[in-house]
Design an enzyme around this catalytic site. Structure first.
Site, mmCIF file in Angstrom:
data_model
loop_
_atom_site.group_PDB
_atom_site.id
_atom_site.type_symbol
_atom_site.label_atom_id
_atom_site.label_comp_id
_atom_site.label_asym_id
_atom_site.label_seq_id
_atom_site.Cartn_x
_atom_site.Cartn_y
_atom_site.Cartn_z
ATOM 1 N N ASP A 42 45.273 37.751 42.935
ATOM 2 C CA ASP A 42 44.137 36.936 43.369
ATOM 3 C C ASP A 42 43.745 35.946 42.277
ATOM 4 O O ASP A 42 42.865 35.103 42.470
ATOM 5 C CB ASP A 42 42.954 37.795 43.806
ATOM 6 N N SER A 43 44.447 36.003 41.129
ATOM 7 C CA SER A 43 44.319 34.968 40.094
ATOM 8 C C SER A 43 44.680 33.596 40.636
ATOM 9 O O SER A 43 44.310 32.569 40.052
ATOM 10 C CB SER A 43 45.228 35.290 38.905
ATOM 11 N N ASP A 81 47.723 41.608 45.787
ATOM 12 C CA ASP A 81 46.358 41.979 45.416
ATOM 13 C C ASP A 81 45.466 42.100 46.645
ATOM 14 O O ASP A 81 45.448 41.209 47.500
ATOM 15 C CB ASP A 81 45.756 40.907 44.491
ATOM 16 N N LYS A 110 47.637 46.240 45.427
ATOM 17 C CA LYS A 110 46.924 46.607 44.204
ATOM 18 C C LYS A 110 45.429 46.441 44.408
ATOM 19 O O LYS A 110 44.991 45.468 45.042
ATOM 20 C CB LYS A 110 47.369 45.726 43.020
ATOM 21 N N GLU A 112 41.417 47.197 42.373
ATOM 22 C CA GLU A 112 40.729 47.433 41.113
ATOM 23 C C GLU A 112 39.728 48.582 41.242
ATOM 24 O O GLU A 112 39.113 48.759 42.283
ATOM 25 C CB GLU A 112 39.999 46.162 40.652
ATOM 26 N N GLU A 179 44.361 46.304 31.986
ATOM 27 C CA GLU A 179 44.006 44.950 31.550
ATOM 28 C C GLU A 179 42.873 44.979 30.545
ATOM 29 O O GLU A 179 41.859 45.656 30.741
ATOM 30 C CB GLU A 179 43.606 44.080 32.747
#
Length: 261
Positions: A42-43, A81, A110, A112, A179
């Site tokens: 999602d960067s 993501d 993925k 978080e 991270e």
């Protein structure tokens, strides 16, 4: 040969895992088989969309880019993501995780979060979707935490991160992204786990490394994070080539007779 999760897990303690982000078919095809893992991060909301953070990325956007990456990469392991707001409840999380599998050929998703996500991860895994965990500095939490904060600076944080990592492993996560965690703590977590860790800004003792491609290739110019090593002066190379093109068009040097029908 297509990279599988079993092949990646077998590299732990044997060979470093290489990973990079990609958002389109063209760059994915250039990276394919050169790296073990391609993350449709999602960067892209920042490096591709010019936004200040990742939070406004949507499921539709992520699925669009995941489809494109999968069209270009046939051998690397593809992770998609889960965007902010797409896994706030178990029902929502399962629905959106399944959507990635139904609408794209992605190998895993993925998300978080630490121990608090363990039950959620277990439910998604039980539905047949491979899940990658992500702890430490979590970009989707940056606004609520008042910025991008390095984690693992004291014993309390080390214990919390280790507890998070073990909980996600027990829930069925097949890999973890670490991270922005201090190198010593990232090493400790990596040694505690049976599954591979992929580091970004977390030292060299992780089982693998990932960078955002536009950072690593020198295309992003606003700032360079401490953990980024640039392997190409991409922005200057592109601008120099573009200047040559503009000059050739203005001078009448392009197109030549050989480049005309």
């Amino acid at each position: 040969m297509k990279t599988t999760i079993h092949a990646l897990q077998s590299k732990k303690g044997v060979e470093k895992i290489t990973a990079i982000t990609a958002y389109d078919a063209l760059f994915a095809s250039l990276f394919d088989a050169q790296v073990d893992v391609i993350l449709v991060g999602d960067s892209l909301n920042m490096s591709f969309g010019g936004k200040e953070d990742t939070l406004s990325a949507t499921m539709d956007v992520m699925i669009y880019h995941t489809k494109a990456v999968c069209a270009g990469a046939k051998e690397s392991f593809i992770i998609a993501d889960m965007p902010f707001g797409s896994y706030q409840t178990p029902k929502m999380a399962i629905k959106n995780a399944l959507k990635f599998y139904q609408q794209t050929p992605a190998d895993a998703i993925k998300l978080e979060g630490g121990k608090e996500r363990s039950k959620l991860i277990k439910m998604i895994v039980n539905e047949g979707v491979a899940v990658i965990g992500h702890i430490g500095l979590m970009p989707q939490f940056a606004r609520s935490e008042g910025g991008y904060k390095i984690k693992g600076r004291n014993e309390k944080e080390m214990l919390k991160l280790t507890e998070d990592a073990l909980a996600l492993q027990d829930a069925g996560a097949c890999m973890l992204v670490l991270e922005g965690i201090t190198a010593k703590v990232a090493q400790h977590i990596t040694q505690q786990l049976n599954i591979p860790t992929i580091g970004i800004g977390s030292g060299e003792k992780c089982d693998g490394q990932i960078l955002v491609w536009s950072d690593m290739m020198g295309f992003f110019q606003r700032f360079k994070p401490k953990f980024v090593r640039q392997y190409l002066d991409g922005a200057n190379l592109i601008q120099t080539a573009l200047q040559r093109y503009v000059a050739d068009v203005k001078s009448g040097n392009f197109p030549s007779l050989e480049e005309s029908y």
